[in-house]
Scaffold this active site. Sequence first.
Site, PDB file in Angstrom:
ATOM      1  N   ARG A 112       0.770  -1.202   0.012  1.00 28.35           N
ATOM      2  CA  ARG A 112      -0.045   0.022   0.048  1.00 28.35           C
ATOM      3  C   ARG A 112       1.242   1.362  -0.080  1.00 28.35           C
ATOM      4  NH1 ARG A 112      -2.965   3.009   4.810  1.00 28.35           N
ATOM      5  NH2 ARG A 112      -3.878   4.581   3.483  1.00 28.35           N
ATOM      6  N   HIS A 158      -3.001  11.054   0.810  1.00 29.10           N
ATOM      7  CA  HIS A 158      -2.559  10.846   2.145  1.00 29.10           C
ATOM      8  C   HIS A 158      -2.021  12.198   2.744  1.00 29.10           C
ATOM      9  CE1 HIS A 158      -1.048   7.331   4.872  1.00 29.10           C
ATOM     10  NE2 HIS A 158      -0.816   8.511   5.707  1.00 29.10           N
ATOM     11  N   GLU A 181      -7.386   8.505   6.674  1.00 28.39           N
ATOM     12  CA  GLU A 181      -7.622   9.175   7.715  1.00 28.39           C
ATOM     13  C   GLU A 181      -8.334  10.550   7.463  1.00 28.39           C
ATOM     14  OE1 GLU A 181      -4.163   9.018  10.246  1.00 28.39           O
ATOM     15  OE2 GLU A 181      -4.206   6.757  10.262  1.00 28.39           O
ATOM     16  N   ASN A 188      -7.449   1.771  10.078  1.00 27.88           N
ATOM     17  CA  ASN A 188      -6.081   2.348  10.450  1.00 27.88           C
ATOM     18  C   ASN A 188      -6.242   2.176  12.142  1.00 27.88           C
ATOM     19  OD1 ASN A 188      -5.477   2.744   7.790  1.00 27.88           O
ATOM     20  ND2 ASN A 188      -4.988   4.777   8.252  1.00 27.88           N
ATOM     21  N   TYR A 208      -4.445   1.604  15.779  1.00 31.39           N
ATOM     22  CA  TYR A 208      -3.292   1.765  16.554  1.00 31.39           C
ATOM     23  C   TYR A 208      -3.445   1.520  18.012  1.00 31.39           C
ATOM     24  CZ  TYR A 208      -0.736   3.310  12.392  1.00 31.39           C
ATOM     25  OH  TYR A 208      -0.153   3.478  11.075  1.00 31.39           O
ATOM     26  N   GLU A 238      -3.808   0.004   8.390  1.00 28.68           N
ATOM     27  CA  GLU A 238      -2.624   0.534   9.045  1.00 28.68           C
ATOM     28  C   GLU A 238      -2.780  -0.329  10.420  1.00 28.68           C
ATOM     29  OE1 GLU A 238      -1.502   4.447   9.241  1.00 28.68           O
ATOM     30  OE2 GLU A 238      -1.904   4.745   7.196  1.00 28.68           O
TER      31      GLU A 238
END
Length: 497
Positions: A108, A153, A198, A335, A337, A404
């Site tokens: 990606r 991005h 995002e 994504n 985290y 992600e």
Amino acid sequence: MLLVFLILLVGSVISQCIATKDQTTCSHPAKGNPKFPSNFTFGVATAAYQIEGAWNIDGKGPSIWDDFTHNYPHMIDDRTTGDIAADSYHRFNQDLKALKELKVTHYRFSISWSRIYPTGDISSRNQKGIDYYNGVIDKLLANGIQPMVTMFHFDLPFELQKIGGLANPLIINYFVTYATELFENYGDRVKSWVTLNEPLLYCKSGYGEANYPPQIEGAGIIDYLCMDHSLKAHAAVYRVYKSRFYNRQHGKVGIALDSQFSLSNDSAVVNRAMQYNLGFFAHPLFSKSGGYPKILVEEIAENSLKEGRIESRLPDLSGKWKHIIKGAADFVGINYYTSRYVVRAKTPNGKNPSLERDYDLDEISDPKWTRGLSRWLYCVPEGMESILKFIRDEYDNVEVIITENGYSDKGDLNDLDRIHYLKSHLQAVLNAINDGCNVRGYIYWSLIDNFEWQRGYSVKFGLYSVNMSSPAKERTPKKSAEYYRRIIETHSIPDDI
Ligand SMILES: *[C@@H]1O[C@H](CO)[C@@H](O)[C@H](O)[C@H]1NC(C)=O
Ligand SMILES: *[C@@H]1O[C@H](CO)[C@@H](O)[C@H](O)[C@H]1NC(C)=O
Ligand SMILES: *[C@@H]1O[C@H](CO)[C@@H](O)[C@H](O)[C@H]1NC(C)=O
């Protein structure tokens, strides 16, 4: 003291993972099939501004991140820029070598809009920029690696900021024109597209809190406009792909949403927190009813009236756009985290108005959670499992790709903490799959150490280290690269490290 009390209060939901973990191991209880499905895909991710360098080479125009790092150097911890970065623009072959060593099925990466259109607009079309990504895509495919392309991005062409960037609804048309260019040039070979990366983060930071470019202080108003235009731009591109390209290209188009999971023993509080995070974009796209989450619509309208406004600060999404947006994605990219405990705010948070004030929750971390070098990055693998189950239940088990997930440190090659993070999060993904979640792939952030936005080069997420002081920018595998390769090869999670 208060913190300890709150942790005890919510202690009943702390999973076995936290209760049993030691300093660095967020071990996660395994359940069901120990192998990932044979067609499960594994990849790694990067983004153009963070790795390419060559910021003004071969006709590339400046982006808002070029402007930000050049003109507001104090906003970056180590006052660095992405001017050269890992120099991937000239050194893609070194990245390719790493990708081949890892044996990933997917890579990606993102396309720099201002390489394709230096001013953001079709009138500035730059063939050299288009050719660069043709080369990347062809080399990937020649080595059996599928490209997954992110169209945007964070690095908006600087010229488009002059009309207000994402605060101007005209951005929808500009983005459609740019995306169409990408489909026309690359769609014969690229079968997996991510429109926006995002949007919640770049809208909040860039158009609300003003700590990301374009540094607009518009909390609770312009950040919501940015989100609304992002959602529409994404959906418009999806509709163009379906009507003009899908029949001959047969690819999939999704979006990468950033969201933490919110932990609480009160399910209403969890739901509220999730609607204000993931739900902002996921509800209009993937829920049965469409539109913004009911709780946001009602609360933000109510807060707006109390502030003396005559209409809600949250744009209205009940008209034709609601239908254009509903169902406008083939998969949701997540994504993920970290997570937080949430409780109703004791006192109002943030500025009036702001997303924080509307959100009205206090977020708490558990002192037992391991933390990466990024201050926000606590290792909470059960949040990964929970967010996947939330998506399964809330959005009709839509196809999910983890676009992600990653861990930051100072860059040691013997990166055991990263291995523990990778191991526990992939176990969480596997547990979710065994619980019926429709997860099709996992993409680690990141392939190589890179320019970590406001943290500059001080924080590293890579499986490969990059020697930034060397002109050749050598890539060296860390211990985690070897561990990830074994996961990919065996489709299971090795116990030994
Ligand atoms: C992977 O295989 C499963 C079961 O064999 C199937 O249901 C699913 O659709 C496949 N996924 C993809 C992306 O091909
Ligand atoms: C959450 O936990 C606290 C403390 O154990 C308890 O008083 C409260 O009733 C719980 N809330 C729910 C919704 O279970
Ligand atoms: C990085 O490159 C510089 C210059 O070539 C070299 O002196 C240094 O030893 C390298 N560092 C590492 C960790 O390999």
